[in-house]
Write an enzyme that holds these catalytic residues in place. Sequence first.
Site, PDB file in Angstrom:
ATOM      1  N   SER A  45      45.683  62.144  58.994  1.00 46.45           N
ATOM      2  CA  SER A  45      45.382  63.133  58.278  1.00 46.45           C
ATOM      3  C   SER A  45      46.705  64.005  57.789  1.00 46.45           C
ATOM      4  O   SER A  45      47.474  64.076  58.873  1.00 46.45           O
ATOM      5  CB  SER A  45      44.404  64.122  58.570  1.00 46.45           C
ATOM      6  OG  SER A  45      44.285  65.215  57.985  1.00 46.45           O
ATOM      7  N   ASN A 102      41.920  57.849  61.364  1.00 49.25           N
ATOM      8  CA  ASN A 102      40.956  57.219  60.457  1.00 49.25           C
ATOM      9  C   ASN A 102      40.747  55.834  60.547  1.00 49.25           C
ATOM     10  O   ASN A 102      41.728  55.233  60.247  1.00 49.25           O
ATOM     11  CB  ASN A 102      41.056  58.099  59.256  1.00 49.25           C
ATOM     12  CG  ASN A 102      40.833  59.513  59.459  1.00 49.25           C
ATOM     13  OD1 ASN A 102      40.096  59.955  60.168  1.00 49.25           O
ATOM     14  ND2 ASN A 102      41.450  60.143  58.618  1.00 49.25           N
ATOM     15  N   GLN A 114      35.367  34.835  27.741  1.00 49.52           N
ATOM     16  CA  GLN A 114      36.486  35.028  27.931  1.00 49.52           C
ATOM     17  C   GLN A 114      36.599  36.103  29.244  1.00 49.52           C
ATOM     18  O   GLN A 114      37.660  35.918  30.252  1.00 49.52           O
ATOM     19  CB  GLN A 114      37.495  35.508  27.171  1.00 49.52           C
ATOM     20  CG  GLN A 114      38.904  35.835  27.231  1.00 49.52           C
ATOM     21  CD  GLN A 114      39.652  35.813  26.092  1.00 49.52           C
ATOM     22  OE1 GLN A 114      39.818  34.813  25.308  1.00 49.52           O
ATOM     23  NE2 GLN A 114      40.062  36.977  25.590  1.00 49.52           N
ATOM     24  N   LYS A 146      36.630  36.129  33.388  1.00 55.07           N
ATOM     25  CA  LYS A 146      37.619  35.794  34.359  1.00 55.07           C
ATOM     26  C   LYS A 146      38.117  36.935  35.283  1.00 55.07           C
ATOM     27  O   LYS A 146      38.202  36.838  36.384  1.00 55.07           O
ATOM     28  CB  LYS A 146      38.657  35.057  33.734  1.00 55.07           C
ATOM     29  CG  LYS A 146      38.351  33.619  33.687  1.00 55.07           C
ATOM     30  CD  LYS A 146      39.019  32.744  32.660  1.00 55.07           C
ATOM     31  CE  LYS A 146      38.918  33.008  31.267  1.00 55.07           C
ATOM     32  NZ  LYS A 146      37.741  32.769  30.715  1.00 55.07           N
ATOM     33  N   SER A 160      44.022  36.444  26.079  1.00 58.09           N
ATOM     34  CA  SER A 160      43.844  36.449  27.577  1.00 58.09           C
ATOM     35  C   SER A 160      44.866  36.153  28.370  1.00 58.09           C
ATOM     36  O   SER A 160      44.844  35.861  29.699  1.00 58.09           O
ATOM     37  CB  SER A 160      42.590  35.265  27.681  1.00 58.09           C
ATOM     38  OG  SER A 160      42.914  34.095  27.228  1.00 58.09           O
ATOM     39  N   LYS A 192      43.789  63.593  64.035  1.00 54.21           N
ATOM     40  CA  LYS A 192      42.856  62.446  63.085  1.00 54.21           C
ATOM     41  C   LYS A 192      43.635  61.020  63.285  1.00 54.21           C
ATOM     42  O   LYS A 192      44.689  60.971  63.412  1.00 54.21           O
ATOM     43  CB  LYS A 192      42.544  62.802  61.687  1.00 54.21           C
ATOM     44  CG  LYS A 192      41.925  64.153  61.439  1.00 54.21           C
ATOM     45  CD  LYS A 192      40.486  63.950  61.788  1.00 54.21           C
ATOM     46  CE  LYS A 192      40.145  63.140  60.380  1.00 54.21           C
ATOM     47  NZ  LYS A 192      38.321  63.141  60.449  1.00 54.21           N
ATOM     48  N   THR A 234      17.761  50.548  66.954  1.00 49.64           N
ATOM     49  CA  THR A 234      16.909  50.270  65.664  1.00 49.64           C
ATOM     50  C   THR A 234      16.880  51.703  65.025  1.00 49.64           C
ATOM     51  O   THR A 234      16.824  52.690  65.634  1.00 49.64           O
ATOM     52  CB  THR A 234      15.740  49.635  65.882  1.00 49.64           C
ATOM     53  OG1 THR A 234      14.994  50.743  66.768  1.00 49.64           O
ATOM     54  CG2 THR A 234      15.846  48.428  66.644  1.00 49.64           C
ATOM     55  N   HIS A 235      16.725  51.700  63.835  1.00 49.16           N
ATOM     56  CA  HIS A 235      16.872  53.222  63.016  1.00 49.16           C
ATOM     57  C   HIS A 235      17.936  54.017  63.371  1.00 49.16           C
ATOM     58  O   HIS A 235      17.960  55.355  63.273  1.00 49.16           O
ATOM     59  CB  HIS A 235      15.441  54.069  63.265  1.00 49.16           C
ATOM     60  CG  HIS A 235      14.080  52.923  63.262  1.00 49.16           C
ATOM     61  ND1 HIS A 235      13.791  52.880  62.015  1.00 49.16           N
ATOM     62  CD2 HIS A 235      13.665  52.099  63.980  1.00 49.16           C
ATOM     63  CE1 HIS A 235      12.467  52.054  62.035  1.00 49.16           C
ATOM     64  NE2 HIS A 235      12.690  51.474  63.324  1.00 49.16           N
ATOM     65  N   TYR A 248      29.394  28.098  23.167  1.00 43.04           N
ATOM     66  CA  TYR A 248      30.530  28.974  23.503  1.00 43.04           C
ATOM     67  C   TYR A 248      30.347  30.163  22.671  1.00 43.04           C
ATOM     68  O   TYR A 248      30.222  30.212  21.316  1.00 43.04           O
ATOM     69  CB  TYR A 248      31.814  28.155  23.318  1.00 43.04           C
ATOM     70  CG  TYR A 248      32.838  29.159  23.825  1.00 43.04           C
ATOM     71  CD1 TYR A 248      33.232  29.240  25.094  1.00 43.04           C
ATOM     72  CD2 TYR A 248      33.721  29.845  22.790  1.00 43.04           C
ATOM     73  CE1 TYR A 248      34.258  30.002  25.438  1.00 43.04           C
ATOM     74  CE2 TYR A 248      34.742  30.576  23.239  1.00 43.04           C
ATOM     75  CZ  TYR A 248      34.950  30.808  24.526  1.00 43.04           C
ATOM     76  OH  TYR A 248      35.928  31.502  25.010  1.00 43.04           O
ATOM     77  N   GLU A 290      36.786  51.385  56.105  1.00 42.95           N
ATOM     78  CA  GLU A 290      35.992  52.174  55.072  1.00 42.95           C
ATOM     79  C   GLU A 290      36.338  51.650  53.834  1.00 42.95           C
ATOM     80  O   GLU A 290      35.391  51.270  52.875  1.00 42.95           O
ATOM     81  CB  GLU A 290      36.510  53.583  54.770  1.00 42.95           C
ATOM     82  CG  GLU A 290      36.130  54.606  56.228  1.00 42.95           C
ATOM     83  CD  GLU A 290      36.717  55.896  56.243  1.00 42.95           C
ATOM     84  OE1 GLU A 290      36.120  56.823  56.555  1.00 42.95           O
ATOM     85  OE2 GLU A 290      38.001  55.931  55.775  1.00 42.95           O
ATOM     86  N   ASN A 317      37.309  25.174  24.456  1.00 43.14           N
ATOM     87  CA  ASN A 317      35.912  25.267  25.203  1.00 43.14           C
ATOM     88  C   ASN A 317      35.651  24.535  26.335  1.00 43.14           C
ATOM     89  O   ASN A 317      35.238  24.994  27.472  1.00 43.14           O
ATOM     90  CB  ASN A 317      34.866  25.282  24.105  1.00 43.14           C
ATOM     91  CG  ASN A 317      34.968  26.074  23.007  1.00 43.14           C
ATOM     92  OD1 ASN A 317      35.885  27.211  22.766  1.00 43.14           O
ATOM     93  ND2 ASN A 317      33.996  26.196  22.098  1.00 43.14           N
TER      94      ASN A 317
HETATM   95  N1  ARG Z   1      40.324  32.254  26.407  1.00 44.36           N
HETATM   96  C1  ARG Z   1      39.238  31.653  26.099  1.00 44.36           C
HETATM   97  C2  ARG Z   1      38.375  31.824  27.307  1.00 44.36           C
HETATM   98  O1  ARG Z   1      38.671  32.291  28.298  1.00 44.36           O
HETATM   99  C3  ARG Z   1      39.339  30.197  26.127  1.00 44.36           C
HETATM  100  C4  ARG Z   1      38.518  29.320  25.135  1.00 44.36           C
HETATM  101  C5  ARG Z   1      38.762  29.815  23.509  1.00 44.36           C
HETATM  102  N2  ARG Z   1      37.993  29.030  22.718  1.00 44.36           N
HETATM  103  C6  ARG Z   1      37.828  29.596  21.599  1.00 44.36           C
HETATM  104  N3  ARG Z   1      37.172  28.538  20.659  1.00 44.36           N
HETATM  105  N4  ARG Z   1      38.213  30.656  21.090  1.00 44.36           N
HETATM  106  O2  ARG Z   1      36.912  31.530  27.283  1.00 44.36           O
END
Ligand code: ARG
Length: 459
Positions: free
Chosen positions: A278, A286, A323, A326, A24, A284, A156-157, A318, A291, A111
């Site tokens: 355009s 735009n 992971q 994120k 990660s 144009k 409205t509408h 966990y 958008e 964790n």
């Molecule tokens: N990269 C992991 C996450 O984002 C970190 C925690 C990993 N923990 C583990 N026991 N492998 O959740």
Amino acid sequence: MTKKLWGTRFIKKSNPLMDKFTSSISFDQRLAKYDIAGSIAHAKMLHKQKIISSKDAGLIVGGLKELGAQIGSGRFKFDAGAEDIHSNIQDALFKKIGNPALKLHTARSRNDQIALDIRMYLMEEVSGLVALIAVLQKSILNFARRNNKVIIPGYTHLQVAQCVLLAHHLLAYLESLERDKMRLVDAQKRINAMPLGSCALSGTGLPIDREFVKKELGFKTVTANSLDSVSDRDFIIEVLADLSILSVHLSRFAEDLILWSTKEFNFIDIDFSFCTGSSIMPHKKNPDVLELIRGYAGRIHGDLSNVLILMKGLPLSYNRDLQLDKPPLFNSIDTVKDVLGILAEVFKYIAINEEAVANKLMDESLFSVDVVEYLIKKGISYRQAHDIVGRMVKNCLDKGRKISSLSTVELKKYSPQLEGDVKKILNAWTSVSLKTSYGGTSPRLVRQQLKKWSKRLNA
Ligand code: ARG
């Protein structure tokens, strides 16, 4: 290459495909400063509790601070081969200070570390988002104040309905944005709890002091259940839900502006600096920025679904699936920041096409409710008044006439209570001025609201 935090028990080297697949570091490196702050607080606590010596604690904290400075100035090279940000920093610390680094991970797990890092990240980012929403509110408020006499047809509408002050319409935006801010501020209450010390899932037998770490890091409370601390991400879902609602608002504002800027409406001009052209149609101009704001709402809702679905089948506590919370979280926060920033700028340069707007206000159907209320004030029941005006509007439409062109005799045919003075109310300014119920669009009330918002936003 960053050393694995768990290699010893393994009889074989890991497969490079597995390493790449599970890593990660490409996205969690942005949590580095929080990871370091958490580690510094943790090391200080370990020392205070006499779990590590003052010499080791000094070396660890000094080393972490140096790493923090390197990362802050962009001099630190993250190891693309590291499993995650925690391993990368742990390893870099070992390379810097040697064996004392091995004591840092005492009474801690990745964790609870990742749970801490995201909470710290969110405390900061959510405050930033709230501030950015306020900037957008101020920009909209200034636009409203610059054009505080402009009246537009309200819809409205998407059918012409009644006149409203443009400022009243814009103040509606401020109301929704205010609730968006409140939701985010409220979410912070639940983010603001310190999970470190939960360790992998069950806490620890070592004599740690979680309150101390909480104070060091500036959290309000410590999390009360170690399993919950490492396994729930409801606070992420909550922020994503808040951002999803916010993005619906932003998308709707964008849609209003897009419609208003069309030839068909022609209420406003979006500044050239925020439009594109355009490649084939030379005429144009735009509104692509708007958008895309509308389009980005879809991505943010996707991020929310992403994390909801990610979580729904996970057994406590966990699991590595977590992971993957994120990338969608970061994407939503980054996107919303961009959208808020650019929309605040767009509002600064919108010009009103006053003549075109004034022409639209010649449509007397905008005043039909005012005529109904005129009759009600003369003692006619609501139902009857509606019928009378309905007949009048229909005949006028059929014959291509305006109500204002009817003679007193013609008016009286619809109702004896309809007198010549009704024509005095067939104009936009009177129409808005009549809407004096609290929350209505009368200029006096809107002026009060503008003042209230100026004060509240300190603008
Ligand atoms: N990269 C992991 C996450 O984002 C970190 C925690 C990993 N923990 C583990 N026991 N492998 O959740």
